[in-house]
Design a protein around this motif. Structure first.
Motif, PDB file in Angstrom:
ATOM      1  N   ARG A 157       0.835  -1.202   0.000  1.00  0.00           N
ATOM      2  CA  ARG A 157       0.000   0.000   0.000  1.00  0.00           C
ATOM      3  C   ARG A 157       0.875   1.259   0.000  1.00  0.00           C
ATOM      4  O   ARG A 157       0.491   2.273  -0.563  1.00  0.00           O
ATOM      5  CB  ARG A 157      -0.946   0.018   1.208  1.00  0.00           C
ATOM      6  CG  ARG A 157      -1.926  -1.124   1.277  1.00  0.00           C
ATOM      7  CD  ARG A 157      -2.820  -1.419   0.069  1.00  0.00           C
ATOM      8  NE  ARG A 157      -3.101  -0.368  -0.854  1.00  0.00           N
ATOM      9  CZ  ARG A 157      -3.159  -0.519  -2.193  1.00  0.00           C
ATOM     10  NH1 ARG A 157      -2.952  -1.675  -2.751  1.00  0.00           N
ATOM     11  NH2 ARG A 157      -3.437   0.496  -2.969  1.00  0.00           N
ATOM     12  N   MET A 158       2.040   1.194   0.646  1.00  0.00           N
ATOM     13  CA  MET A 158       2.936   2.343   0.619  1.00  0.00           C
ATOM     14  C   MET A 158       3.433   2.580  -0.803  1.00  0.00           C
ATOM     15  O   MET A 158       3.469   3.710  -1.284  1.00  0.00           O
ATOM     16  CB  MET A 158       4.127   2.168   1.561  1.00  0.00           C
ATOM     17  CG  MET A 158       4.968   3.451   1.638  1.00  0.00           C
ATOM     18  SD  MET A 158       6.485   3.313   2.566  1.00  0.00           S
ATOM     19  CE  MET A 158       7.542   2.602   1.314  1.00  0.00           C
ATOM     20  N   TRP A 159       3.829   1.481  -1.475  1.00  0.00           N
ATOM     21  CA  TRP A 159       4.273   1.625  -2.865  1.00  0.00           C
ATOM     22  C   TRP A 159       3.177   2.272  -3.709  1.00  0.00           C
ATOM     23  O   TRP A 159       3.440   3.177  -4.493  1.00  0.00           O
ATOM     24  CB  TRP A 159       4.636   0.272  -3.457  1.00  0.00           C
ATOM     25  CG  TRP A 159       5.892  -0.334  -2.943  1.00  0.00           C
ATOM     26  CD1 TRP A 159       6.956   0.300  -2.365  1.00  0.00           C
ATOM     27  CD2 TRP A 159       6.221  -1.716  -2.970  1.00  0.00           C
ATOM     28  NE1 TRP A 159       7.927  -0.620  -2.036  1.00  0.00           N
ATOM     29  CE2 TRP A 159       7.507  -1.862  -2.394  1.00  0.00           C
ATOM     30  CE3 TRP A 159       5.557  -2.855  -3.423  1.00  0.00           C
ATOM     31  CZ2 TRP A 159       8.138  -3.092  -2.273  1.00  0.00           C
ATOM     32  CZ3 TRP A 159       6.189  -4.077  -3.306  1.00  0.00           C
ATOM     33  CH2 TRP A 159       7.465  -4.195  -2.726  1.00  0.00           C
ATOM     34  N   ALA A 160       1.936   1.788  -3.548  1.00  0.00           N
ATOM     35  CA  ALA A 160       0.825   2.322  -4.339  1.00  0.00           C
ATOM     36  C   ALA A 160       0.570   3.791  -3.998  1.00  0.00           C
ATOM     37  O   ALA A 160       0.263   4.601  -4.879  1.00  0.00           O
ATOM     38  CB  ALA A 160      -0.433   1.484  -4.115  1.00  0.00           C
ATOM     39  N   GLU A 161       0.725   4.132  -2.731  1.00  0.00           N
ATOM     40  CA  GLU A 161       0.511   5.517  -2.305  1.00  0.00           C
ATOM     41  C   GLU A 161       1.562   6.449  -2.903  1.00  0.00           C
ATOM     42  O   GLU A 161       1.262   7.581  -3.279  1.00  0.00           O
ATOM     43  CB  GLU A 161       0.546   5.577  -0.768  1.00  0.00           C
ATOM     44  CG  GLU A 161       0.073   6.866  -0.187  1.00  0.00           C
ATOM     45  CD  GLU A 161      -0.056   6.831   1.326  1.00  0.00           C
ATOM     46  OE1 GLU A 161      -0.070   7.925   1.919  1.00  0.00           O
ATOM     47  OE2 GLU A 161      -0.146   5.732   1.917  1.00  0.00           O
ATOM     48  N   SER A 178       9.460  12.365  -4.901  1.00  0.00           N
ATOM     49  CA  SER A 178       9.243  10.964  -4.524  1.00  0.00           C
ATOM     50  C   SER A 178      10.065  10.553  -3.308  1.00  0.00           C
ATOM     51  O   SER A 178       9.544   9.916  -2.394  1.00  0.00           O
ATOM     52  CB  SER A 178       9.571  10.026  -5.682  1.00  0.00           C
ATOM     53  OG  SER A 178       8.627  10.155  -6.694  1.00  0.00           O
ATOM     54  N   LEU A 179      11.342  10.891  -3.283  1.00  0.00           N
ATOM     55  CA  LEU A 179      12.189  10.482  -2.175  1.00  0.00           C
ATOM     56  C   LEU A 179      11.740  11.145  -0.875  1.00  0.00           C
ATOM     57  O   LEU A 179      11.689  10.493   0.174  1.00  0.00           O
ATOM     58  CB  LEU A 179      13.655  10.786  -2.473  1.00  0.00           C
ATOM     59  CG  LEU A 179      14.649  10.207  -1.475  1.00  0.00           C
ATOM     60  CD1 LEU A 179      14.468   8.704  -1.290  1.00  0.00           C
ATOM     61  CD2 LEU A 179      16.068  10.517  -1.910  1.00  0.00           C
ATOM     62  N   ASN A 180      11.380  12.420  -0.926  1.00  0.00           N
ATOM     63  CA  ASN A 180      10.900  13.105   0.283  1.00  0.00           C
ATOM     64  C   ASN A 180       9.595  12.496   0.777  1.00  0.00           C
ATOM     65  O   ASN A 180       9.387  12.341   1.985  1.00  0.00           O
ATOM     66  CB  ASN A 180      10.725  14.606   0.026  1.00  0.00           C
ATOM     67  CG  ASN A 180      12.063  15.319  -0.090  1.00  0.00           C
ATOM     68  OD1 ASN A 180      13.064  14.859   0.453  1.00  0.00           O
ATOM     69  ND2 ASN A 180      12.079  16.429  -0.802  1.00  0.00           N
ATOM     70  N   ARG A 181       8.699  12.133  -0.142  1.00  0.00           N
ATOM     71  CA  ARG A 181       7.438  11.491   0.257  1.00  0.00           C
ATOM     72  C   ARG A 181       7.709  10.115   0.847  1.00  0.00           C
ATOM     73  O   ARG A 181       7.078   9.717   1.825  1.00  0.00           O
ATOM     74  CB  ARG A 181       6.469  11.407  -0.922  1.00  0.00           C
ATOM     75  CG  ARG A 181       5.922  12.786  -1.319  1.00  0.00           C
ATOM     76  CD  ARG A 181       4.845  12.749  -2.402  1.00  0.00           C
ATOM     77  NE  ARG A 181       5.379  12.216  -3.641  1.00  0.00           N
ATOM     78  CZ  ARG A 181       4.899  11.146  -4.283  1.00  0.00           C
ATOM     79  NH1 ARG A 181       3.872  10.498  -3.823  1.00  0.00           N
ATOM     80  NH2 ARG A 181       5.453  10.734  -5.413  1.00  0.00           N
ATOM     81  N   LEU A 182       8.678   9.388   0.276  1.00  0.00           N
ATOM     82  CA  LEU A 182       9.065   8.085   0.820  1.00  0.00           C
ATOM     83  C   LEU A 182       9.552   8.246   2.260  1.00  0.00           C
ATOM     84  O   LEU A 182       9.137   7.509   3.154  1.00  0.00           O
ATOM     85  CB  LEU A 182      10.155   7.447  -0.043  1.00  0.00           C
ATOM     86  CG  LEU A 182      10.819   6.193   0.526  1.00  0.00           C
ATOM     87  CD1 LEU A 182       9.826   5.062   0.675  1.00  0.00           C
ATOM     88  CD2 LEU A 182      11.978   5.766  -0.363  1.00  0.00           C
TER      89      LEU A 182
END
Length: 160
Positions: free
Chosen positions: A122-126, A143-147
């Protein structure tokens, strides 16, 4: 053949290219079986990884992870050990183990990733951006900051 899904936990058949798909950190992910379909027991995701790509070193605090290399050449780091793997090789990563992978081949590689228990997909999908394997989205520098922001909520520790 169309996707055969009667309800969220029913048996199903997915043809090539089917499944919830998205781009994440330059690779193409396709969820084949979600934790919602397995009562949380596991998830299976196919990742098409492009040359030079791979996630930052990380630790899953909740999940054991298995990688089955369908095709391609990858370098896998498990703790302080490095393994070169290719077509048909299998890697089991116990939760709490620092690890990463990198596509070291000249062509896209493909792997199946099994996470148990499920839910991490679900994290990947988010984080991912919708698209098809033939149409990558524009680079998303956030993307990296959201990760990094989402990781603690999914029991993920980014190393270094």
């Amino acid at each position: 053949m169309s996707e055969n899904v009667l309800d969220n936990t029913a048996s199903s058949v997915l043809e090539t290219g089917q499944g919830e798909s998205f781009w994440l950190l330059g690779d193409f992910y396709s969820i084949k079986t979600s934790s919602a379909q397995t009562a949380g027991a596991y998830s299976i995701t196919e990742i098409q990884s492009f040359p030079g790509n791979g996630p930052p070193p990380h630790i899953h605090q909740r999940e054991d992870e298995c990688l089955y290399i369908v095709e391609g050449a990858f370098s896998i780091i498990l703790g302080d050990r490095v393994f070169d793997v290719a077509d048909g090789d299998f890697v089991r990563i116990s939760k709490g183990t620092p690890h990463t992978y990198r596509n070291v081949g000249a062509i896209p590689g493909k792997m199946l990733v099994v996470l148990s228990p499920g839910g991490f997909e679900r994290m990947w999908a988010e984080l991912g951006q919708p698209g098809s394997v033939n149409q990558p989205p524009k680079d998303d520098p956030s993307s990296l900051n959201r990760l990094l922001a989402l990781a603690p909520g999914y029991g993920l520790e980014i190393c270094g």
